[in-house]
Write a protein that holds these residues in place. Structure first.
Motif, PDB file in Angstrom:
ATOM      1  N   PRO A   1       0.821  -1.210   0.000  1.00 25.99           N
ATOM      2  CA  PRO A   1       0.000   0.000   0.000  1.00 25.99           C
ATOM      3  C   PRO A   1       0.858   1.265   0.000  1.00 25.99           C
ATOM      4  O   PRO A   1       1.887   1.316   0.663  1.00 25.99           O
ATOM      5  N   ALA A   2       0.425   2.235  -0.794  1.00 31.92           N
ATOM      6  CA  ALA A   2       1.112   3.515  -0.805  1.00 31.92           C
ATOM      7  C   ALA A   2       0.713   4.281   0.452  1.00 31.92           C
ATOM      8  O   ALA A   2      -0.303   3.970   1.063  1.00 31.92           O
ATOM      9  N   GLU A   3       1.507   5.254   0.827  1.00 32.70           N
ATOM     10  CA  GLU A   3       1.156   6.061   1.986  1.00 32.70           C
ATOM     11  C   GLU A   3       1.503   7.525   1.726  1.00 32.70           C
ATOM     12  O   GLU A   3       2.664   7.856   1.487  1.00 32.70           O
ATOM     13  N   GLY A   4       0.482   8.369   1.740  1.00 27.45           N
ATOM     14  CA  GLY A   4       0.712   9.805   1.596  1.00 27.45           C
ATOM     15  C   GLY A   4       1.237  10.373   2.903  1.00 27.45           C
ATOM     16  O   GLY A   4       1.154   9.734   3.954  1.00 27.45           O
ATOM     17  N   ALA A   5       1.777  11.586   2.863  1.00 29.46           N
ATOM     18  CA  ALA A   5       2.414  12.138   4.071  1.00 29.46           C
ATOM     19  C   ALA A   5       2.217  13.642   4.184  1.00 29.46           C
ATOM     20  O   ALA A   5       3.056  14.325   4.749  1.00 29.46           O
ATOM     21  N   GLN A   6       1.107  14.172   3.646  1.00 31.48           N
ATOM     22  CA  GLN A   6       0.969  15.628   3.621  1.00 31.48           C
ATOM     23  C   GLN A   6      -0.323  16.078   4.285  1.00 31.48           C
ATOM     24  O   GLN A   6      -1.277  15.338   4.415  1.00 31.48           O
ATOM     25  N   LEU A   7      -0.279  17.326   4.722  1.00 38.19           N
ATOM     26  CA  LEU A   7      -1.487  18.023   5.185  1.00 38.19           C
ATOM     27  C   LEU A   7      -1.775  19.090   4.142  1.00 38.19           C
ATOM     28  O   LEU A   7      -0.873  19.828   3.759  1.00 38.19           O
ATOM     29  N   LYS A   8      -3.021  19.141   3.653  1.00 39.65           N
ATOM     30  CA  LYS A   8      -3.374  20.181   2.671  1.00 39.65           C
ATOM     31  C   LYS A   8      -4.405  21.107   3.300  1.00 39.65           C
ATOM     32  O   LYS A   8      -5.415  20.645   3.819  1.00 39.65           O
ATOM     33  N   VAL A   9      -4.114  22.411   3.256  1.00 41.73           N
ATOM     34  CA  VAL A   9      -5.020  23.387   3.874  1.00 41.73           C
ATOM     35  C   VAL A   9      -5.376  24.460   2.845  1.00 41.73           C
ATOM     36  O   VAL A   9      -4.491  24.995   2.165  1.00 41.73           O
ATOM     37  N   ASN A  10      -6.662  24.748   2.712  1.00 42.45           N
ATOM     38  CA  ASN A  10      -7.128  25.843   1.851  1.00 42.45           C
ATOM     39  C   ASN A  10      -7.697  26.943   2.728  1.00 42.45           C
ATOM     40  O   ASN A  10      -8.445  26.669   3.670  1.00 42.45           O
ATOM     41  N   MET A  11      -7.360  28.179   2.388  1.00 43.64           N
ATOM     42  CA  MET A  11      -7.854  29.309   3.184  1.00 43.64           C
ATOM     43  C   MET A  11      -8.242  30.465   2.270  1.00 43.64           C
ATOM     44  O   MET A  11      -7.727  30.599   1.161  1.00 43.64           O
ATOM     45  N   LEU A  12      -9.153  31.294   2.776  1.00 43.83           N
ATOM     46  CA  LEU A  12      -9.435  32.574   2.132  1.00 43.83           C
ATOM     47  C   LEU A  12      -9.232  33.655   3.187  1.00 43.83           C
ATOM     48  O   LEU A  12      -9.725  33.532   4.319  1.00 43.83           O
ATOM     49  N   LEU A  13      -8.487  34.703   2.806  1.00 46.18           N
ATOM     50  CA  LEU A  13      -8.136  35.775   3.747  1.00 46.18           C
ATOM     51  C   LEU A  13      -8.791  37.089   3.326  1.00 46.18           C
ATOM     52  O   LEU A  13      -8.952  37.347   2.127  1.00 46.18           O
ATOM     53  N   THR A  14      -9.114  37.910   4.301  1.00 46.06           N
ATOM     54  CA  THR A  14      -9.596  39.255   3.967  1.00 46.06           C
ATOM     55  C   THR A  14      -8.416  40.144   3.570  1.00 46.06           C
ATOM     56  O   THR A  14      -8.580  41.137   2.871  1.00 46.06           O
ATOM     57  N   ARG A  15      -7.222  39.788   4.028  1.00 47.21           N
ATOM     58  CA  ARG A  15      -5.990  40.523   3.683  1.00 47.21           C
ATOM     59  C   ARG A  15      -4.809  39.622   4.002  1.00 47.21           C
ATOM     60  O   ARG A  15      -4.943  38.685   4.808  1.00 47.21           O
ATOM     61  N   LEU A  16      -3.674  39.916   3.378  1.00 50.44           N
ATOM     62  CA  LEU A  16      -2.466  39.157   3.700  1.00 50.44           C
ATOM     63  C   LEU A  16      -1.937  39.592   5.058  1.00 50.44           C
ATOM     64  O   LEU A  16      -1.979  40.791   5.390  1.00 50.44           O
ATOM     65  N   PRO A  17      -1.409  38.658   5.854  1.00 46.50           N
ATOM     66  CA  PRO A  17      -0.841  39.054   7.149  1.00 46.50           C
ATOM     67  C   PRO A  17       0.491  39.788   6.949  1.00 46.50           C
ATOM     68  O   PRO A  17       1.174  39.596   5.948  1.00 46.50           O
TER      69      PRO A  17
END
Ligand code: FAD
Length: 519
Positions: free
Chosen positions: A301-317
């Motif tokens: 079995p293959a095994e992935g190793a990542q966390l994927k996060v999607n975000m929308l911001l009102t402004r860049l920090p």
């Protein structure tokens, strides 16, 4: 329901590679049926309105393009374009108690100055120029071969014609090369990350999985550049689905394939809509899934190793580094906690069964380069998208009693590392959806397995292979193109083929070429 009972080719899966194969075969006059289990095509190459009531079409999974050959875009007449990024990466750092950072981009003078500011001399910039000059020469030689019949190892080596480059990329663990070339801990880490995307390995891993992953990250387009898909990743899939349909391919979505039977000459494919016959079956699903469909023993079995996060911001920090403009820093790949030692520690902790205490990740803002994925109101108000890709979080860490809690803990630890280089917490910048919830979604490997049918959540359907053939591949058209399975008329056409991973269309193209070569 399928229009026919028998097709020249039935394609199992309507990911972007399945669509590439469908388009080539239909344009060559073959009858083609694509069966996709989800209610839409594209697999991991899609855009979606992720947050309720918010007009932002995010590239939900894959987000940058490097490996898609212009030849495929031309051959299929795709209305699809990519845009270059002027900043390729930014990495925040603290030196001598001061916040600073490393910018790398197309402006050579600015890049040189950034290296000098970070490291105190021109040495690392010189090493960088030499190292990426070497990978670029390899890219120029290797990339054109990816859409040709599979070369042998000896033929590829002769084509590269640079013994030191071959040794560095194909023979010795990447860590040895990186340590010999670079002295700075941060610079070493920035280089190594390309070997660790979705790949659970360490710098000195004897499997060389990190070298293979690295190679696919530096050969794309003959330059190794990673470009922004205009309109988001879904724009590519939509263009491909149009091309396939216009050429006469039938595409049925919401139709899971449950079995494949073959005698090597003709095959029967069983799906939710019944059973159809086929001269060839092209499998866009992972090799692990194929084994189950054939009723065979699955490979490891293959095994992935990542966390994927999607975000929308009102402004860049805003950033702690006083010299870094967030609009430049986030337009490239923004590395967090990816210094060489940090990557090693995170790997060791995850290998021992724990979440990394300081999770490494890379971040990128699509809308700075291509705002077309946002509604005009959001653009006017200055909203921006943010994608985060975390490393070294293998699927096994999420198999306990509380996978959701584990994902949330990892997300919090990952964002804390980002916050450490900002002057304000990222959560202060998150937009909210129509229900008042913050616009952020996170996906572990197990979530990707469930959502996309990726075994073990592995983003490449399994660890990548070096782009050459071996004797074990056998002979025949499918082996010649690197798309063979144990059955003469069943071919891989997805990421699990040799030269498969990433958004490239290459295995789809190569499977179609193998079918056409059979006459
Ligand atoms: C989070 C994430 C981020 C990534 N980032 C990037 C990036 O930025 N750039 C890049 O180049 N690559 C990236 N990748 C990798 C890249 O997206 C994949 O390697 C590529 O999309 C694989 O395409 P594919 O068409 O071969 O397979 P897939 O996209 O996996 O498509 C396979 C299709 O087969 C279907 N299927 C499976 N089983 C069946 C069945 N039994 N019956 C019918 N249909 C079935 C699936 O539903 C799916 O639609 C990323 C991947 C992920 C997951």
């Amino acid at each position: 329901m399928p229009e026919r009972t028998f097709y020249d080719a039935v394609i199992v899966g309507g990911g972007h590679n399945g669509l590439v194969a469908a388009a080539y075969l239909a344009r060559a006059g073959r009858s083609v049926l694509v069966l996709e289990r989800l209610d839409h095509t594209g697999g991991a190459a899609v855009s979606g309105r992720v947050f309720p009531g918010v007009d932002a079409r995010l590239s939900r999974y894959s987000y940058l393009v490097s490996l898609l050959p212009p030849k495929i875009v031309r051959d299929l007449g795709l209305r699809f374009a990519v845009r270059k990024r002027s900043v390729s990466s930014y990495t925040p750092a603290v030196r001598g108690g001061r916040d600073t950072g490393l910018f790398v981009g197309s402006d050579e003078g600015a890049t040189r100055a950034s290296f000098a500011r970070l490291t105190g001399s021109d040495r690392e910039y010189g090493a960088w120029q030499r190292f990426y000059g070497m990978t670029r020469r390899v890219a120029e030689r290797v990339f054109p071969t990816l859409t040709e019949p599979l070369p042998t190892r000896a033929a590829l080596r002769a084509r590269i014609d640079d013994a030191a480059a071959w040794e560095a990329l194909f023979e010795r663990p990447l860590g040895e090369t990186v340590e010999a070339a670079f002295a700075d801990e941060l610079v070493r880490g920035v280089v190594l990350t390309d070997g660790l995307i979705g790949t659970f390995a360490h710098a000195h891993d004897p499997s060389l999985a990190q070298n293979r992953c690295f190679l696919y990250h530096v050969v794309g387009g003959g330059t190794g550049d990673w470009d922004v898909p205009v309109g988001g990743m879904g724009a590519l899939t939509d263009a491909l689905a149009d091309a396939a349909r216009t050429a006469g391919a039938e595409i049925i979505t919401g139709c899971s394939v449950t079995g494949i039977a073959t005698d090597g000459r003709t095959a029967e494919v069983t799906c939710a809509a019944g059973t159809v016959g086929a001269r060839h079956v092209l499998v866009n699903a992972a090799p692990h899934t194929l084994a189950a469909l054939l009723g065979e023993r699955p490979p490891e079995p293959a095994e992935g190793a990542q966390l994927k996060v999607n975000m929308l911001l009102t402004r860049l920090p805003r950033l702690r580094d006083p010299d870094a403009d967030p609009r430049l820093a986030f337009s490239g790949t923004f590395h967090v906690a990816e210094a060489y030692g940090q990557l090693e520690t995170a790997y060791r902790q995850a290998a021992a069964g724990a979440l990394p205490a300081v999770p490494p990740s890379e971040i990128y803002c699509h809308s700075l380069t291509d705002p077309s994925i946002l509604g005009t109101d959001l653009v006017r108000q200055g909203y921006q998208t943010l994608t985060l890709f975390g490393l070294h979080t293998p699927a096994r860490l999420f198999t306990g009693d509380d996978p959701d809690g584990t994902r949330e803990r990892l997300l919090a630890a990952t964002l804390a590392q980002l916050d450490a280089v900002l002057t304000e917490p990222l959560t202060d910048c998150l937009a909210t959806d129509a229900d008042g919830r913050p616009c952020i979604e996170a996906r572990s490997p197990l979530d990707l397995e469930r959502d996309l049918g990726l075994p073990g959540g592995h983003i490449f359907h399994g660890d990548l292979a070096f782009p050459y053939g071996t004797e074990a591949d056998g002979d025949g058209a499918a082996a010649r193109w690197g798309v063979a399975t144990g059955h003469a008329n069943v071919l891989l056409c997805g990421a699990g083929a040799v030269r498969g991973g990433g958004v490239s269309g290459i295995p789809g193209h190569n499977a179609a070429m193998a079918v056409l070569e059979c006459g």
